[in-house]
Motif scaffolding. Structure first.
Motif, PDB file in Angstrom:
ATOM      1  N   VAL A  58     -11.610   4.259  39.623  1.00 23.53           N
ATOM      2  CA  VAL A  58     -10.682   5.287  39.407  1.00 23.53           C
ATOM      3  C   VAL A  58     -10.620   5.324  37.761  1.00 23.53           C
ATOM      4  CG1 VAL A  58      -8.022   5.824  38.948  1.00 23.53           C
ATOM      5  CG2 VAL A  58      -9.110   5.145  41.088  1.00 23.53           C
ATOM      6  N   GLU A  59     -11.014   4.056  37.160  1.00 23.02           N
ATOM      7  CA  GLU A  59     -10.959   4.007  35.729  1.00 23.02           C
ATOM      8  C   GLU A  59     -12.326   4.642  35.379  1.00 23.02           C
ATOM      9  OE1 GLU A  59     -11.782   0.489  32.447  1.00 23.02           O
ATOM     10  OE2 GLU A  59     -11.161  -0.102  34.641  1.00 23.02           O
ATOM     11  N   ALA A  60     -13.285   4.568  36.021  1.00 22.73           N
ATOM     12  CA  ALA A  60     -14.702   5.134  35.508  1.00 22.73           C
ATOM     13  C   ALA A  60     -14.566   6.673  35.495  1.00 22.73           C
ATOM     14  CB  ALA A  60     -15.686   4.727  36.511  1.00 22.73           C
ATOM     15  N   ARG A  61     -13.616   7.141  36.464  1.00 29.44           N
ATOM     16  CA  ARG A  61     -13.381   8.620  36.499  1.00 29.44           C
ATOM     17  C   ARG A  61     -13.051   9.164  35.202  1.00 29.44           C
ATOM     18  NH1 ARG A  61      -9.186  11.265  40.525  1.00 29.44           N
ATOM     19  NH2 ARG A  61      -7.928  10.026  39.026  1.00 29.44           N
ATOM     20  N   ASN A  62     -12.194   8.295  34.408  1.00 28.40           N
ATOM     21  CA  ASN A  62     -11.884   8.833  33.201  1.00 28.40           C
ATOM     22  C   ASN A  62     -12.357   8.503  31.879  1.00 28.40           C
ATOM     23  OD1 ASN A  62      -9.187   9.511  34.565  1.00 28.40           O
ATOM     24  ND2 ASN A  62      -8.475   7.513  34.707  1.00 28.40           N
ATOM     25  N   GLY A  63     -13.593   7.768  32.076  1.00 22.02           N
ATOM     26  CA  GLY A  63     -14.522   7.424  30.977  1.00 22.02           C
ATOM     27  C   GLY A  63     -15.173   6.106  31.326  1.00 22.02           C
ATOM     28  N   ARG A  64     -15.667   5.561  30.048  1.00 22.26           N
ATOM     29  CA  ARG A  64     -16.524   4.356  30.126  1.00 22.26           C
ATOM     30  C   ARG A  64     -15.645   3.334  30.496  1.00 22.26           C
ATOM     31  NH1 ARG A  64     -21.836   4.921  30.350  1.00 22.26           N
ATOM     32  NH2 ARG A  64     -21.986   2.965  29.597  1.00 22.26           N
ATOM     33  N   LEU A  65     -16.405   2.251  31.331  1.00 19.01           N
ATOM     34  CA  LEU A  65     -15.664   1.171  31.864  1.00 19.01           C
ATOM     35  C   LEU A  65     -15.574   0.081  30.561  1.00 19.01           C
ATOM     36  CD1 LEU A  65     -17.195   0.851  35.304  1.00 19.01           C
ATOM     37  CD2 LEU A  65     -14.754   1.685  34.628  1.00 19.01           C
ATOM     38  N   SER A  66     -14.705  -0.985  30.786  1.00 13.91           N
ATOM     39  CA  SER A  66     -14.620  -2.011  29.982  1.00 13.91           C
ATOM     40  C   SER A  66     -15.772  -2.893  30.223  1.00 13.91           C
ATOM     41  CB  SER A  66     -13.247  -2.623  29.797  1.00 13.91           C
ATOM     42  OG  SER A  66     -13.049  -3.037  31.304  1.00 13.91           O
ATOM     43  N   PRO A  67     -16.025  -4.016  29.569  1.00 14.34           N
ATOM     44  CA  PRO A  67     -17.185  -4.982  30.051  1.00 14.34           C
ATOM     45  C   PRO A  67     -16.731  -5.647  31.067  1.00 14.34           C
ATOM     46  CG  PRO A  67     -17.064  -4.889  27.365  1.00 14.34           C
ATOM     47  CD  PRO A  67     -15.879  -3.823  28.016  1.00 14.34           C
ATOM     48  N   ASP A  68     -15.700  -6.049  31.084  1.00 17.42           N
ATOM     49  CA  ASP A  68     -15.199  -6.608  32.477  1.00 17.42           C
ATOM     50  C   ASP A  68     -15.185  -5.970  33.737  1.00 17.42           C
ATOM     51  OD1 ASP A  68     -14.484  -8.845  30.607  1.00 17.42           O
ATOM     52  OD2 ASP A  68     -12.484  -8.488  30.600  1.00 17.42           O
ATOM     53  N   SER A  69     -14.726  -4.687  33.534  1.00 17.65           N
ATOM     54  CA  SER A  69     -14.716  -3.728  34.803  1.00 17.65           C
ATOM     55  C   SER A  69     -16.231  -3.415  35.088  1.00 17.65           C
ATOM     56  CB  SER A  69     -13.950  -2.522  34.539  1.00 17.65           C
ATOM     57  OG  SER A  69     -12.794  -2.491  34.252  1.00 17.65           O
ATOM     58  N   ASP A  70     -17.101  -3.369  33.960  1.00 16.17           N
ATOM     59  CA  ASP A  70     -18.538  -2.864  34.471  1.00 16.17           C
ATOM     60  C   ASP A  70     -19.018  -4.468  34.967  1.00 16.17           C
ATOM     61  OD1 ASP A  70     -21.350  -2.348  34.363  1.00 16.17           O
ATOM     62  OD2 ASP A  70     -21.164  -1.682  32.162  1.00 16.17           O
ATOM     63  N   ALA A  71     -18.771  -5.398  34.401  1.00 18.55           N
ATOM     64  CA  ALA A  71     -19.428  -6.633  35.256  1.00 18.55           C
ATOM     65  C   ALA A  71     -18.920  -6.960  36.420  1.00 18.55           C
ATOM     66  CB  ALA A  71     -19.176  -7.890  34.267  1.00 18.55           C
ATOM     67  N   TYR A  72     -17.525  -6.465  36.776  1.00 16.08           N
ATOM     68  CA  TYR A  72     -16.949  -6.686  38.089  1.00 16.08           C
ATOM     69  C   TYR A  72     -17.762  -5.718  39.141  1.00 16.08           C
ATOM     70  CZ  TYR A  72     -13.784  -7.182  42.169  1.00 16.08           C
ATOM     71  OH  TYR A  72     -13.403  -7.567  43.369  1.00 16.08           O
TER      72      TYR A  72
END
Length: 592
Positions: free
Chosen positions: A86-100
């Motif tokens: 859902v977060e990625a739909r609104n833009g770039r992910l944070s490093p932690d979200s990208d890693a998860y």
């Protein structure tokens, strides 16, 4: 034509011909038909077993694809991963979200050997992935691909993409098949991104390798359009494409290949099995060889047994034919074969031998009878006095007695001449009873002078049988025997009684002479049946001659019977058939 052939061949050949027609040809036809039925049955069995194998293989593929489809739903079971999407739909992910998210994909990718890559394309246009080959093209636009547009169109339904080269991988892309779906937000039902899984063919090959195939058999997986998902190898892909272009058939022969297919329900992929026809034919030829060998052994055994039956059946007939040929040539010394047969043929042979022996006995008896007749004729010729010479001499003596006025002597000579004149006419086998009695009366007139009327003779016979035919010269020797053995020195009476007894005519002569003892009666009966009497003046030889003449002329059931007379003397009874003169003169009459 067939009738003419069967008429001109032997029984053994007819039996062998019948064996060929009734056994050999039907058995050959049955073997051929059995082979054809078995051939069709074999193809049916192969078709049935192959269909079951293909169905099981298709179900295994179907189950495998459904498991893969469940992998695409994993984000729904991980709230963190779904929140990050859902977060990625609104833009770039944070490093932690990208890693998860990267770790989430790796947890799915690493344990599985069949997974080449997992790719998430959020609606914002970015890309997140985990792949065995990490050379993802940075400028790859998934929206231009067919599978992406189809996934968006289906709004969460799975999209199966058959074999293709990974478009998003820039370096050494793999050939894979993909499962793609849109991941939707639970709360808003809005698409969060497109998730696609790329799979290699490791598991599909395992499923295929678990299938038992014929030698040179090929199993492949194809789309309905003929595109190979998992090739069967060689030129099987060309055959598959041509097979799938034809109207649907479960089984078909195509270019020397026997082909069968099964459509996987989940994916509409076609599992296609191809086996060269020559492989099936080799199996058929092996089975055909066995059938031929079994049929040949059966025919040999049947032929040997039937040949044995034919020999057992025809040998007695051939032996019987040889015996009949010998009998036809006059050789009656036939004997039963050493190997006695108890069936109908053996019974016929035994009856034939019995009839032949009886015929031989009859012929021998007839021959003996003819010899006896000839001997009787010779005996008659030896003792015959020329009746014409004797009659002429008696006429001369008679004239001399008349000239000397000796009337009694002339009367006696006249009676004697009359007796010989009647005797001249007794050459036939039969005379009438009237003639026999008349001749006897002339004879007795001569004997009265001799016996000075001390012997009285009475003759009684029925007038209705006066014309009955009898053997000549019966009464005279019977009376002579009565005088010789009973009244030679004594006075007495001789009774002649002629009477019918059924179909027989009896002439009974009895005398009142000396009493006949039991020993003399037995001796007389024995002499009556003696085969040969050497002494010409033996006792009762006259009776035996009468007995033999009657049997020769009339048959063995007739003849002379001897017994003791009521007056004490001898009773002799001649038994003859009643034969009337008109019956004897008829054209078709014969002796009875």
């Amino acid at each position: 034509m067939l009738h003419s052939v069967l008429t001109n061949i032997s029984l053994r050949q007819k039996l062998l011909f019948s064996f060929v027609i009734l056994v050999l040809l039907p058995l050959s036809a049955i073997s051929f038909i059995s082979y054809q039925i078995f051939r069709a049955s074999l193809f049916d069995n192969i078709s049935t077993s192959t269909a079951e194998v293909l169905r099981q293989t298709g179900n295994n593929i179907d189950h495998y694809l459904r498991q893969l489809a469940e992998l695409t739903e994993r984000p729904y079971f991980d709230p963190n991963a779904l929140g990050i999407m859902v977060e990625a739909r609104n833009g770039r992910l944070s490093p932690d979200s990208d890693a998860y998210l990267s770790d989430f994909f790796k947890r799915i990718l690493v344990p599985r050997n069949d997974t080449e890559g997992i790719f998430l394309y959020p609606m914002s246009g970015s890309a997140y992935f985990a792949a065995r080959n990490s050379a993802h093209q940075p400028d790859f636009d998934p929206s231009k691909t067919t599978w992406y547009r189809e996934a968006v169109k289906r709004k969460g339904q799975i999209v199966l993409t058959p074999t293709h080269v990974q478009e998003q991988i820039g370096y050494q892309p793999a050939r894979v098949f993909s499962l793609t779906r849109v991941i939707n937000d639970f709360s808003t039902r809005q698409p969060l991104g497109v998730l696609t899984f790329d799979f290699n063919y490791t598991e599909l090959q395992k499923i295929r390798d678990d299938v038992a195939l014929f030698a040179d058999g090929r199993l492949g997986i194809y789309t309905k359009s003929g595109e190979a998902v998992l090739s069967g190898g060689g030129d099987s892909d060309e055959h598959a494409a041509e097979y799938l272009r034809l109207p649907h058939h479960k089984y078909r022969l195509l270019k020397d290949y026997w082909m069968a297919s099964y459509t996987v329900p989940y994916s509409d992929w076609v599992v296609l099995y191809q086996v060269p026809v020559h492989v099936l034919n080799e199996k058929l030829e092996t089975i055909k060889t066995y059938i031929v060998l079994i049929a040949a052994c059966g025919l040999l055994l049947a032929s040997a047994f039937y040949g044995w039956i034919v020999v057992r059946l025809t040998d007695p007939l051939l032996s019987l034919r040889k015996m009949m040929t010998r009998v036809g040539a006059g050789d009656f010394s036939v004997q039963m074969p050493q190997r006695e047969v108890r069936d109908e043929i053996g019974q016929i042979t035994a009856h034939f031998v019995k009839v032949t022996r009886r015929l031989q006995e009859t012929i021998e008896a007839t021959h003996v009878l003819q010899l006896k007749r000839k001997q009787a004729q010779l005996n008659a010729l030896r003792t015959q006095i020329n009746p014409h010479f004797l009659y002429n001499t008696l006429e001369s003596i008679y004239m001399m007695a008349i000239m000397n006025e000796d009337e009694e002597t002339a009367r006696m000579i006249g009676l004697l001449g009359d007796f010989f004149k009647k005797t001249l006419r007794l050459n036939a086998d039969f005379v009438t009873l009237r003639e026999e009695v008349g001749n006897f009366q002339v004879y007795w007139e001569l004997q009265r002078v001799r016996f000075a009327r001390r012997i009285e003779v009475a003759v009684d016979y029925p007038e209705e049988y006066a014309d009955a035919l009898i053997v000549p010269l019966i009464l005279q020797p019977l009376v002579e025997n009565a005088i010789s053995h009973g009244l030679k020195e004594n006075a007495g009476r001789i009774s002649i009684l002629i009477f019918p007894e059924g179909r027989r005519l009896c002439i009974r002569v009895t005398d009142s002479g000396q009493e006949l003892t039991e020993a003399k009666l037995l001796d007389a009966r024995n002499r009556l049946n003696e085969e040969k009497v050497d002494e010409p003046h033996a006792a009762h030889i006259g009776l035996r001659n009468i007995h033999e003449r009657i049997r020769l002329v009339c048959g063995d059931e007739y003849g002379l019977e001897i017994d003791r007379a009521p007056e004490g003397g001898l009773m002799a009874k001649a038994v003859l058939p009643i034969k009337l003169k008109e019956e004897h003169d008829a054209p078709d009459s014969g002796r009875r």
